[in-house]
Enzyme design. Structure first.
Site, PDB file in Angstrom:
ATOM      1  N   ARG A 124      34.011   5.658  25.905  1.00  0.00           N
ATOM      2  CA  ARG A 124      33.756   4.233  26.188  1.00  0.00           C
ATOM      3  C   ARG A 124      35.100   3.520  26.412  1.00  0.00           C
ATOM      4  O   ARG A 124      35.548   2.738  25.593  1.00  0.00           O
ATOM      5  CB  ARG A 124      32.973   3.580  25.049  1.00  0.00           C
ATOM      6  N   ASP A 174      19.743   0.850  26.236  1.00  0.00           N
ATOM      7  CA  ASP A 174      19.519   0.619  24.799  1.00  0.00           C
ATOM      8  C   ASP A 174      18.082   0.928  24.388  1.00  0.00           C
ATOM      9  O   ASP A 174      17.802   1.090  23.205  1.00  0.00           O
ATOM     10  CB  ASP A 174      19.868  -0.819  24.416  1.00  0.00           C
ATOM     11  N   CYS A 182      29.292   2.014  18.242  1.00  0.00           N
ATOM     12  CA  CYS A 182      28.501   3.261  18.268  1.00  0.00           C
ATOM     13  C   CYS A 182      29.161   4.298  19.183  1.00  0.00           C
ATOM     14  O   CYS A 182      29.628   3.974  20.265  1.00  0.00           O
ATOM     15  CB  CYS A 182      27.095   2.980  18.801  1.00  0.00           C
ATOM     16  N   ARG A 200      23.269  -3.256  11.873  1.00  0.00           N
ATOM     17  CA  ARG A 200      24.219  -3.954  12.760  1.00  0.00           C
ATOM     18  C   ARG A 200      23.466  -4.792  13.786  1.00  0.00           C
ATOM     19  O   ARG A 200      23.993  -5.783  14.290  1.00  0.00           O
ATOM     20  CB  ARG A 200      25.092  -2.929  13.500  1.00  0.00           C
ATOM     21  N   LYS A 206      21.593  -9.945  19.788  1.00  0.00           N
ATOM     22  CA  LYS A 206      22.872  -9.461  19.257  1.00  0.00           C
ATOM     23  C   LYS A 206      23.943  -9.494  20.341  1.00  0.00           C
ATOM     24  O   LYS A 206      25.048 -10.005  20.122  1.00  0.00           O
ATOM     25  CB  LYS A 206      22.724  -8.031  18.751  1.00  0.00           C
ATOM     26  N   ASN A 207      23.629  -8.946  21.530  1.00  0.00           N
ATOM     27  CA  ASN A 207      24.677  -8.758  22.530  1.00  0.00           C
ATOM     28  C   ASN A 207      25.061 -10.033  23.272  1.00  0.00           C
ATOM     29  O   ASN A 207      26.045 -10.050  24.003  1.00  0.00           O
ATOM     30  CB  ASN A 207      24.279  -7.640  23.500  1.00  0.00           C
TER      31      ASN A 207
HETATM   32  C1  EPZ Z   1      27.263  -3.240  26.159  1.00  0.00           C
HETATM   33  O1  EPZ Z   1      28.197  -2.219  25.865  1.00  0.00           O
HETATM   34  C2  EPZ Z   1      26.343  -3.320  24.946  1.00  0.00           C
HETATM   35  N1  EPZ Z   1      27.142  -3.634  23.765  1.00  0.00           N
HETATM   36  C3  EPZ Z   1      25.641  -1.973  24.750  1.00  0.00           C
HETATM   37  O2  EPZ Z   1      24.698  -2.140  23.700  1.00  0.00           O
HETATM   38  C4  EPZ Z   1      24.879  -1.615  26.013  1.00  0.00           C
HETATM   39  O3  EPZ Z   1      24.327  -0.323  25.864  1.00  0.00           O
HETATM   40  C5  EPZ Z   1      25.815  -1.637  27.220  1.00  0.00           C
HETATM   41  O4  EPZ Z   1      26.468  -2.915  27.306  1.00  0.00           O
HETATM   42  C6  EPZ Z   1      25.069  -1.389  28.521  1.00  0.00           C
HETATM   43  O5  EPZ Z   1      24.067  -2.341  28.678  1.00  0.00           O
HETATM   44  C7  EPZ Z   1      27.500  -4.927  23.579  1.00  0.00           C
HETATM   45  O6  EPZ Z   1      27.177  -5.804  24.350  1.00  0.00           O
HETATM   46  C8  EPZ Z   1      28.311  -5.190  22.336  1.00  0.00           C
HETATM   47  P1  EPZ Z   1      29.363  -1.317  29.544  1.00  0.00           P
HETATM   48  P2  EPZ Z   1      29.522  -2.051  26.791  1.00  0.00           P
HETATM   49  O7  EPZ Z   1      30.741  -1.849  29.646  1.00  0.00           O
HETATM   50  O8  EPZ Z   1      30.002  -3.386  27.204  1.00  0.00           O
HETATM   51  C9  EPZ Z   1      31.717   2.477  31.258  1.00  0.00           C
HETATM   52  C10 EPZ Z   1      23.691  -1.713  21.651  1.00  0.00           C
HETATM   53  O9  EPZ Z   1      23.031  -0.766  21.184  1.00  0.00           O
HETATM   54  N2  EPZ Z   1      32.908   1.619  31.210  1.00  0.00           N
HETATM   55  O10 EPZ Z   1      28.272  -1.959  30.331  1.00  0.00           O
HETATM   56  O11 EPZ Z   1      30.448  -1.128  26.091  1.00  0.00           O
HETATM   57  C11 EPZ Z   1      31.167   2.777  29.882  1.00  0.00           C
HETATM   58  O12 EPZ Z   1      31.844   3.887  29.295  1.00  0.00           O
HETATM   59  C12 EPZ Z   1      24.918  -1.419  22.474  1.00  0.00           C
HETATM   60  O13 EPZ Z   1      23.405  -2.927  21.497  1.00  0.00           O
HETATM   61  C13 EPZ Z   1      34.122   2.122  31.667  1.00  0.00           C
HETATM   62  O14 EPZ Z   1      34.222   3.264  32.104  1.00  0.00           O
HETATM   63  O15 EPZ Z   1      28.893  -1.273  28.029  1.00  0.00           O
HETATM   64  C14 EPZ Z   1      29.717   3.062  30.176  1.00  0.00           C
HETATM   65  O16 EPZ Z   1      29.598   4.392  30.617  1.00  0.00           O
HETATM   66  C15 EPZ Z   1      25.131   0.067  22.690  1.00  0.00           C
HETATM   67  N3  EPZ Z   1      35.220   1.316  31.622  1.00  0.00           N
HETATM   68  C16 EPZ Z   1      29.403   2.113  31.334  1.00  0.00           C
HETATM   69  O17 EPZ Z   1      30.667   1.763  31.906  1.00  0.00           O
HETATM   70  C17 EPZ Z   1      35.156   0.028  31.130  1.00  0.00           C
HETATM   71  O18 EPZ Z   1      36.206  -0.652  31.121  1.00  0.00           O
HETATM   72  C18 EPZ Z   1      28.691   0.827  30.906  1.00  0.00           C
HETATM   73  O19 EPZ Z   1      29.446   0.267  29.864  1.00  0.00           O
HETATM   74  C19 EPZ Z   1      33.917  -0.456  30.663  1.00  0.00           C
HETATM   75  C20 EPZ Z   1      32.802   0.353  30.718  1.00  0.00           C
END
Ligand code: EPZ
Length: 432
Positions: A122, A305, A117, A397, A22-23
């Site tokens: 986020r 995840d 989610c 999803r 998916k991702n």
């Molecule tokens: C991706 O989310 C995945 N989603 C998530 O999978 C996954 O849990 C996550 O990466 C971590 O591996 C998709 O790929 C669509 P991050 P993402 O940016 O990109 C903070 C699932 O179940 N952050 O790596 O949103 C953020 O709040 C989903 O498949 C900022 O502060 O995750 C988090 O605490 C759930 N500012 C941490 O970094 C930013 O600009 C990691 O977020 C970006 C992120």
């Protein structure tokens, strides 16, 4: 409001095929916009996040043709619009990839803040930081992120935290810019490598994906390609946990064992037997499970995840296990649901302490998000009695045909359409 009804304590056995990731798919589908020719994508999972990505592409003016159930031809060369409205963007987190890809191709994009989610705060500040570093002017206008640039110029970017989305979005934005972009503190998840491999197959010049330093040398054209998306390591991990929790014997096919190492290592420590083959693994488990302590971390650490899934398995371990959720602020909302099934879990901020109870009892529960919903399915499969799970739209999803796949392994699970018209007040089985 459809729901799943599960009769627990059925050992899973047999073979299951993992779908495309998916991702990776939700990043690669928007990335087709960067191509000057049509592209063909293979091993595309049939899940609602993919349907939403394709609908956004279609609304922007792309032509989409399904060659078969998992192969799609996309011609995004006639895109006429660079605006993604709230009605579509709110449906998933990955809508933010249309910022990077529209900006990377047309030097402008206007996309609503993403949905997805609820896992705590986020923000997308790191995405914006990268776009601005590349030369964009960014503004937040009534919930819409507006970015424009005269020129996209190579730069150096150091992320304040490891972020999958911002790492990929920077690659999308920079690959058709001028000069060299260097990303430091980059995320290393398998989908980062998949997106880079996809773009390089179109003529991009991306080096170092999979490490914490990624270099992108901008090119001024990208040709079409045919590309197969990697298997979903989180779906595979979900079936590994389901096999273990039911004391089953399952062969999980179409996997890349290297991508599963962070999950395999942990499950082995808990007492799950895992045999690795070239593109499959066999999971058996005699139990009892051994308690363990886990901290979620960016790849190659234990994936966040999989956190709800491993927590569910540890409910059956002997002794107390500690899980620390170091990626998201609020990813324990499933705990209340597991407690309804008899779990003994205490949560304090980022830390959950799970006291093994040996058995869970079926109950009506509600999925708070995608992976929590999958964890509740695993709990229902292992529990004594019947479990009913509401809000299954979250699960659909990210998991293709999960009812069919579980039933093929011997699970007693069915999806029931709940007709909410009070006069009818009845339920009908939509697919056995
Ligand atoms: C991706 O989310 C995945 N989603 C998530 O999978 C996954 O849990 C996550 O990466 C971590 O591996 C998709 O790929 C669509 P991050 P993402 O940016 O990109 C903070 C699932 O179940 N952050 O790596 O949103 C953020 O709040 C989903 O498949 C900022 O502060 O995750 C988090 O605490 C759930 N500012 C941490 O970094 C930013 O600009 C990691 O977020 C970006 C992120």
């Amino acid at each position: 409001m459809d729901k799943y009804i599960i009769k627990g304590k059925r050992r899973l056995s047999g073979e299951v095929e993992i779908s495309g990731a998916k991702n990776a798919a939700v990043a690669i589908i928007p990335a087709v916009i960067l191509s000057d020719e049509p592209c063909v994508l293979e091993n595309v999972p049939n899940i609602s996040d993919v349907s939403i990505s394709l609908k956004i592409l279609y609304e922007l003016g792309a032509q989409i043709e399904y060659i078969n159930d998992t192969t799609i031809k996309i011609d995004a060369t006639q895109i006429k619009d660079t605006v993604v409205p709230y009605e579509l963007a709110k449906l998933m987190r990955a809508s933010y990839y249309f910022l990077g890809t529209l900006f990377g191709k047309y030097k402008k994009a206007r996309v609503s803040m993403p949905g997805g989610c609820y896992l705590g705060d986020r923000p997308i500040d790191q995405h914006i930081k990268a776009f601005v570093s590349l030369g964009a002017t960014a503004a937040l206008d009534h919930g819409m992120v507006d970015i424009t640039a005269d020129e996209i110029s190579g730069t150096s970017i150091f992320f304040d935290m490891v972020t999958v989305g911002a790492t990929i979005n920077t690659i999308l934005a920079a690959c058709r810019g001028t000069g060299l972009t260097v990303i430091e503190n980059a995320a290393r998840e398998p989908q980062i490598v998949d997106v880079a491999n996809f773009l390089n197959s179109m003529g991009a010049e991306i080096m170092g994906a999979g490490t914490d330093v990624i270099k992108i040398r901008g090119v001024n054209a990208l040709h079409g390609t045919t590309y197969s998306i990697i298997p979903d390591q989180i779906e595979a991990g979900t079936f590994m946990v389901a096999a273990a929790a039911t004391g089953g014997d399952v062969i999980i096919k179409n996997v890349i064992p290297k991508h599963l190492e962070p999950i395999t290592n942990r499950l082995a420590k808990i007492g799950v037997n895992i045999e690795e083959f070239d593109d499959s693994i066999r999971v058996t488990c005699e139990g009892p499970f051994v308690k363990t302590n886990i901290k979620t971390a960016p790849h190659p650490g234990f994936p966040t995840d999989m956190q709800p899934l491993i927590a569910t398995l540890l409910c059956f371990a002997e002794g107390a296990s500690i899980i620390t959720e170091d990626i998201f602020d609020d990813r324990f909302r499933y705990v209340d649901e597991l407690r309804r099934m008899g779990a003994e879990i205490s949560v304090d901020g980022k830390v959950a302490v799970i006291d093994g109870v040996g058995e869970l009892l079926g109950a009506p529960v509600s999925a708070p998000d995608l992976r929590a919903g999958a964890a509740l399915i695993v709990a229902g499969l292992a529990a004594k009695g019947v479990t009913e799970i509401e809000n299954i739209q979250f699960v659909e999803r990210g998991y293709e045909d999960i009812v069919f796949k579980l039933r093929s392994l011997g699970a007693e699970i069915e999806k029931v359409e709940v007709i909410t018209d009070v006069t009818l007040n009845s339920q009908k089985i939509v697919n056995g």
